[in-house]
Design a protein around this motif. Structure first.
Motif, mmCIF file in Angstrom:
data_model
loop_
_atom_site.group_PDB
_atom_site.id
_atom_site.type_symbol
_atom_site.label_atom_id
_atom_site.label_comp_id
_atom_site.label_asym_id
_atom_site.label_seq_id
_atom_site.Cartn_x
_atom_site.Cartn_y
_atom_site.Cartn_z
ATOM 1 N N ALA A 139 0.812 -1.228 0.081
ATOM 2 C CA ALA A 139 0.041 -0.110 0.111
ATOM 3 C C ALA A 139 0.810 1.431 0.142
ATOM 4 C CB ALA A 139 -1.084 0.090 1.057
ATOM 5 N N GLU A 140 1.917 1.184 0.874
ATOM 6 C CA GLU A 140 2.656 2.631 1.026
ATOM 7 C C GLU A 140 3.346 2.452 -0.541
ATOM 8 O OE1 GLU A 140 6.571 4.053 3.460
ATOM 9 O OE2 GLU A 140 5.522 2.154 4.030
ATOM 10 N N GLU A 141 3.879 1.707 -1.169
ATOM 11 C CA GLU A 141 4.746 1.721 -2.257
ATOM 12 C C GLU A 141 3.803 2.242 -3.473
ATOM 13 O OE1 GLU A 141 7.573 1.563 -5.261
ATOM 14 O OE2 GLU A 141 7.799 1.578 -3.198
ATOM 15 N N LEU A 142 2.638 1.732 -3.596
ATOM 16 C CA LEU A 142 1.468 2.080 -4.530
ATOM 17 C C LEU A 142 1.182 3.585 -4.327
ATOM 18 C CD1 LEU A 142 -0.762 -0.984 -4.804
ATOM 19 C CD2 LEU A 142 0.607 0.045 -6.439
ATOM 20 N N GLN A 143 1.082 4.002 -2.945
ATOM 21 C CA GLN A 143 0.468 5.434 -2.923
ATOM 22 C C GLN A 143 1.843 6.269 -3.166
ATOM 23 O OE1 GLN A 143 -1.039 5.744 1.223
ATOM 24 N NE2 GLN A 143 -2.873 6.197 0.219
ATOM 25 N N THR A 144 3.129 5.826 -3.031
ATOM 26 C CA THR A 144 4.221 6.511 -3.200
ATOM 27 C C THR A 144 4.435 6.900 -4.931
ATOM 28 O OG1 THR A 144 5.373 5.759 -1.222
ATOM 29 C CG2 THR A 144 7.032 6.595 -3.210
ATOM 30 N N ARG A 145 4.146 5.752 -5.496
ATOM 31 C CA ARG A 145 4.117 6.028 -7.042
ATOM 32 C C ARG A 145 3.068 6.822 -7.536
ATOM 33 N NH1 ARG A 145 5.609 -0.158 -9.382
ATOM 34 N NH2 ARG A 145 7.339 -0.518 -8.002
ATOM 35 N N ALA A 146 1.860 6.946 -6.705
ATOM 36 C CA ALA A 146 0.784 7.501 -7.399
ATOM 37 C C ALA A 146 0.839 9.050 -7.179
ATOM 38 C CB ALA A 146 -0.510 6.945 -6.637
ATOM 39 N N ARG A 147 1.713 9.392 -5.851
ATOM 40 C CA ARG A 147 1.867 10.681 -5.753
ATOM 41 C C ARG A 147 2.959 11.243 -6.516
ATOM 42 N NH1 ARG A 147 1.461 9.732 0.760
ATOM 43 N NH2 ARG A 147 -0.570 9.681 0.978
ATOM 44 N N GLU A 148 3.983 10.400 -6.814
ATOM 45 C CA GLU A 148 5.133 10.744 -7.582
ATOM 46 C C GLU A 148 4.617 11.046 -9.249
ATOM 47 O OE1 GLU A 148 7.864 7.732 -7.560
ATOM 48 O OE2 GLU A 148 8.970 8.602 -5.635
ATOM 49 N N HIS A 149 3.614 10.165 -9.439
ATOM 50 C CA HIS A 149 2.796 10.541 -10.656
ATOM 51 C C HIS A 149 2.397 11.744 -10.799
ATOM 52 C CE1 HIS A 149 0.819 9.587 -14.497
ATOM 53 N NE2 HIS A 149 -0.219 9.708 -13.923
ATOM 54 N N LEU A 150 1.547 12.044 -9.859
ATOM 55 C CA LEU A 150 0.746 13.457 -9.710
ATOM 56 C C LEU A 150 1.754 14.581 -9.677
ATOM 57 C CD1 LEU A 150 -1.951 12.402 -7.295
ATOM 58 C CD2 LEU A 150 -2.410 12.678 -9.690
ATOM 59 N N ASP A 151 2.712 14.424 -8.941
ATOM 60 C CA ASP A 151 3.767 15.625 -8.871
ATOM 61 C C ASP A 151 4.218 15.675 -10.284
ATOM 62 O OD1 ASP A 151 3.303 15.961 -6.229
ATOM 63 O OD2 ASP A 151 5.029 14.467 -5.483
ATOM 64 N N ARG A 152 4.571 14.689 -10.909
ATOM 65 C CA ARG A 152 5.131 14.992 -12.418
ATOM 66 C C ARG A 152 3.985 15.563 -13.518
ATOM 67 N NH1 ARG A 152 6.957 9.550 -11.590
ATOM 68 N NH2 ARG A 152 5.457 8.689 -12.956
ATOM 69 N N LEU A 153 3.148 15.145 -13.255
ATOM 70 C CA LEU A 153 1.951 15.875 -14.001
ATOM 71 C C LEU A 153 1.705 17.403 -13.743
ATOM 72 C CD1 LEU A 153 -0.837 13.252 -14.167
ATOM 73 C CD2 LEU A 153 0.551 13.733 -15.882
ATOM 74 N N ALA A 154 1.793 17.593 -12.258
ATOM 75 C CA ALA A 154 1.709 18.870 -11.961
ATOM 76 C C ALA A 154 2.819 19.783 -12.236
ATOM 77 C CB ALA A 154 1.400 18.862 -10.474
ATOM 78 N N ALA A 155 3.705 19.374 -12.323
ATOM 79 C CA ALA A 155 5.126 20.053 -12.713
ATOM 80 C C ALA A 155 5.059 20.207 -14.223
ATOM 81 C CB ALA A 155 6.308 19.345 -12.491
ATOM 82 N N GLU A 156 4.631 19.409 -14.872
ATOM 83 C CA GLU A 156 4.469 19.355 -16.415
ATOM 84 C C GLU A 156 3.577 20.457 -16.715
ATOM 85 O OE1 GLU A 156 3.833 15.603 -18.060
ATOM 86 O OE2 GLU A 156 5.661 14.763 -17.545
ATOM 87 N N LEU A 157 2.413 20.455 -16.031
ATOM 88 C CA LEU A 157 1.204 21.483 -16.260
ATOM 89 C C LEU A 157 1.520 22.631 -15.959
ATOM 90 C CD1 LEU A 157 -1.749 19.420 -14.957
ATOM 91 C CD2 LEU A 157 -1.317 19.999 -17.639
ATOM 92 N N ASP A 158 2.364 22.948 -14.646
ATOM 93 C CA ASP A 158 2.810 24.224 -14.284
ATOM 94 C C ASP A 158 3.793 24.839 -15.190
ATOM 95 O OD1 ASP A 158 2.468 26.232 -12.067
ATOM 96 O OD2 ASP A 158 4.632 25.761 -11.904
ATOM 97 N N ALA A 159 4.891 23.950 -15.738
ATOM 98 C CA ALA A 159 5.625 24.516 -16.771
ATOM 99 C C ALA A 159 5.001 25.126 -17.945
ATOM 100 C CB ALA A 159 6.861 23.630 -17.130
ATOM 101 N N LYS A 160 3.781 24.341 -18.617
ATOM 102 C CA LYS A 160 3.398 24.803 -19.655
ATOM 103 C C LYS A 160 2.337 25.811 -19.229
ATOM 104 C CE LYS A 160 0.334 22.554 -23.138
ATOM 105 N NZ LYS A 160 -0.304 21.293 -23.688
ATOM 106 N N ARG A 161 1.774 26.036 -18.017
ATOM 107 C CA ARG A 161 1.149 27.271 -17.850
ATOM 108 C C ARG A 161 1.931 28.414 -17.657
ATOM 109 N NH1 ARG A 161 1.214 30.367 -13.341
ATOM 110 N NH2 ARG A 161 2.625 28.839 -12.183
ATOM 111 N N VAL A 162 3.238 28.422 -17.246
ATOM 112 C CA VAL A 162 4.066 29.486 -17.439
ATOM 113 C C VAL A 162 4.662 29.909 -18.559
ATOM 114 C CG1 VAL A 162 6.449 30.264 -16.569
ATOM 115 C CG2 VAL A 162 4.994 28.659 -14.961
ATOM 116 N N ALA A 163 4.754 28.770 -19.503
ATOM 117 C CA ALA A 163 5.180 29.000 -20.822
ATOM 118 C C ALA A 163 4.008 29.772 -21.521
ATOM 119 C CB ALA A 163 5.472 27.741 -21.709
ATOM 120 N N LEU A 164 2.989 29.483 -21.167
ATOM 121 C CA LEU A 164 1.711 30.044 -21.831
ATOM 122 C C LEU A 164 1.384 31.632 -21.318
ATOM 123 C CD1 LEU A 164 -0.953 27.109 -21.863
ATOM 124 C CD2 LEU A 164 0.173 28.455 -24.095
ATOM 125 N N GLY A 165 2.221 32.038 -20.327
ATOM 126 C CA GLY A 165 2.054 33.259 -19.743
ATOM 127 C C GLY A 165 0.938 33.434 -18.702
#
Length: 581
Positions: free
Chosen positions: A419-445
């Motif tokens: 359970a701990e390992e699955l939740q860790t992977r899930a949060r890391e995935h969400l963090d990656r998505l958030a970082a990608e979206l935030d970078a795209k937001r900044v690039a869009l101004g």
């Protein structure tokens, strides 16, 4: 009626007033007041319209008095509006009045009795018009008072004339109109026919009150049952809702206030005698009588009878319901040209979508496969683990990342470490998505303040940036159609215009709430002005239902009841009417 002159026999005026009042069924005083006004206007045409001339008839003796009035006004008197001016034939200023009358004061009137005179042709015609107009106004007022409190009643009348498909009905003390769309299809009336109709509206209009009649209104059927079923008339059985496809089919929901009385059986009657009497009046219209229940899923199932229902899923926020039926029951549930589902929708007040069990199964399998693939890719796990997560009800990575660890550990074959390992992977995935979206937001101004607006996620911020919305003020200045998408006319054609957040399928309320939150953040409005949202979870009701309702279904293609405009009509609630039956 003709007014020949004020020298007429005093009793003759009273007899004329009495005769007109009896003939037109109006108050005698109204007729006398009309004659007074007619004589007054005739006198003004004789002596001059600028004079203040008044006529008075003694209501007991019939004696007529004609007087001219002059009123004292202040020296500095000014007109109250631009159309008014000083009238030296009906007014005298105080400074002039005191020269002839030492007791003169503002407001005092000088009254001069005028001699009798014979009405000429012009005065007679004018008097006739005045009296006729006043009598007609009184008739209209009486007719409105007669029918305004009779909305919801059945009335008997005689067909007076038929104009362009609309039937004019003589109701005795007035007329009513039954428009073409309020009559039963293929029903033809001739002049002189007796007809029973339902008053559904009374409108006061300039040309006289319009009494709107109907034989297609659901209330007409309900009132007919009140006449045929004593239990309905007495209030033991209530007709809670009704829906009709006039001349073809109807559905009616009934409730018994006495547990010992079956409401459906009472309305049907012995060997169908009661319901057949109503069916005969409605030109053979088939009527489904169903029991009313407070439980919405059960009521919806009852409303779709005679079709069997396997499952009902309610979306209370959108007032929609998805109904799953066996494949062989689809045509029966929909009915000919969607009639059965349309009437059920009107009866219950819900927009009903009907799908078959095979369609429901295919959709579930597709969703299962999509979610399995999502977990495999996001968590880097094999298909078996992904399928176990989907089977346990996890639909998104967010669901998995933020639940209590024990809910995952309790899955068969899993433990706390898993359970701990699955939740860790899930949060890391969400963090990656958030970082990608935030970078795209900044690039869009898109500025950081947009993300701080309640309801704006990183994905929404990116979509806003792609649509050119980059500041809180830009978001606050949007309209709901610009967010959700809509239509506009270009070159005479209706063209679809995409919204910046159309892919997110926001409801009208969500779009409005997002704009209001942006306006609060921009300082345009105060937060206290925001409406409070209500969140309602979906409810699922499963089971099989059988019934002994008579009905028939025709072959029909699968359909969505919401695609039919009529299916969105509100159910006719007859709570108040049934208490008076």
């Amino acid at each position: 009626m003709a007014v020949t002159g004020i020298s007429a026999n005093r009793l003759e005026l009273l007899s004329i007033a009495d005769a007109v009042a009896r003939e037109k069924s109006i108050d005698r005083e109204i007729v006398i007041d009309a004659i007074e006004e007619a004589i007054q206007k005739g006198a003004k045409s004789r002596y001059g319209a600028h004079h203040d001339i008044r006529a008075k008839i003694d209501h007991k003796t019939g004696e007529l008095t004609l007087t001219r009035h002059v009123t004292i006004v202040a020296d500095d008197w000014q007109p109250e509006d631009e159309l008014e001016e000083f009238n030296d034939s009906a007014m005298v200023r105080l400074r002039d009045a005191v020269k002839r009358d030492a007791e003169a004061e503002v407001g005092k009137e000088y009254v001069e009795v005028l001699p009798p005179f014979e009405f000429g042709r012009v005065q007679t015609q004018m008097a006739r018009q005045v009296v006729t107009g006043k009598v007609r106004e009184a008739e209209r007022a009486n007719q409105y008072e007669e029918f305004k409190d009779r909305v919801g009643e059945i009335v008997n009348g005689t067909v007076k004339r038929v104009e362009y498909g609309n039937t004019i009905v003589d109701l005795g003390r007035g007329e009513g109109i039954m428009r073409r769309d309020q009559s039963i299809p293929r029903e033809v009336f001739n002049i002189g026919d007796r007809v029973r109709t339902y008053i559904y509206d009374v409108r006061p209009e300039a040309k006289g009150p319009q009494v709107m009649l109907s034989r297609a209104h659901p209330g007409f059927m309900a009132k007919l049952f009140a006449q045929e079923v004593p239990e309905v008339y007495d209030g033991v059985i209530e007709i809670r809702a009704a829906a009709r496809d006039a001349g073809s089919r109807a559905k009616m929901a009934v409730l018994s206030n006495d547990s010992s009385i079956d409401p459906v059986g009472a309305c049907v009657g012995m060997r169908g005698s009661r319901v057949q009497a109503v069916v005969a009046e409605l030109q053979g219209e088939k009527i489904d009588i169903i029991p009313w229940v407070d439980d919405e899923p059960t009521f919806i199932v009852n409303a779709l009878a005679p079709a069997e229902v396997a499952k009902v899923v309610l979306d209370e926020e959108a007032d929609r319901v998805e109904v799953v039926v066996p494949d062989e029951q689809l045509s029966l549930a929909i009915g000919r040209r969607g009639q059965n589902v349309r009437l059920a929708s009107q009866l219950t007040g819900w927009q009903i979508d009907i799908i078959t069990e095979s369609q429901d199964s295919e959709r579930r399998q597709r969703e299962f496969a999509e979610r399995t693939t999502l977990f495999q890719e996001a968590l880097d796990v094999d298909e078996t683990i992904a399928q176990l997560l989907v089977t346990e009800g996890f639909a998104t990575v967010e669901d998995l990342a933020f639940v209590e660890p024990y809910e995952i550990a309790e899955i068969e074959g899993f433990d706390e470490d898993t359970a701990e390992e699955l939740q860790t992977r899930a949060r890391e995935h969400l963090d990656r998505l958030a970082a990608e979206l935030d970078a795209k937001r900044v690039a869009l101004g898109v500025e950081d303040g947009v993300l701080e607006v309640p309801g704006v996620t990183a994905a929404i911020a990116v979509a806003l940036g792609e649509g050119g919305v980059k500041t809180v003020e830009d978001l606050a200045d949007l309209a709901t159609d610009e967010i959700r998408g809509g239509y506009e006319v270009r070159g005479g054609e209706r063209v679809k215009v995409a919204g910046v957040l159309e892919s997110f399928n926001l409801s009208q309320e969500d779009a409005e709430r997002l704009i209001l939150q942006a306006r609060v953040a921009a300082g345009w409005i105060d937060a206290s002005e925001l409406p409070q949202p209500e969140y309602v979870e979906e409810e699922t009701f499963e089971g099989e239902f059988d019934g002994d309702f008579d009905g028939e279904g025709e072959d029909a293609p699968a359909a969505d009841a919401s695609d039919d405009g009529e299916a969105q009509a509100a159910a006719v609630n007859l709570d108040d009417q049934s208490r008076d039956m």
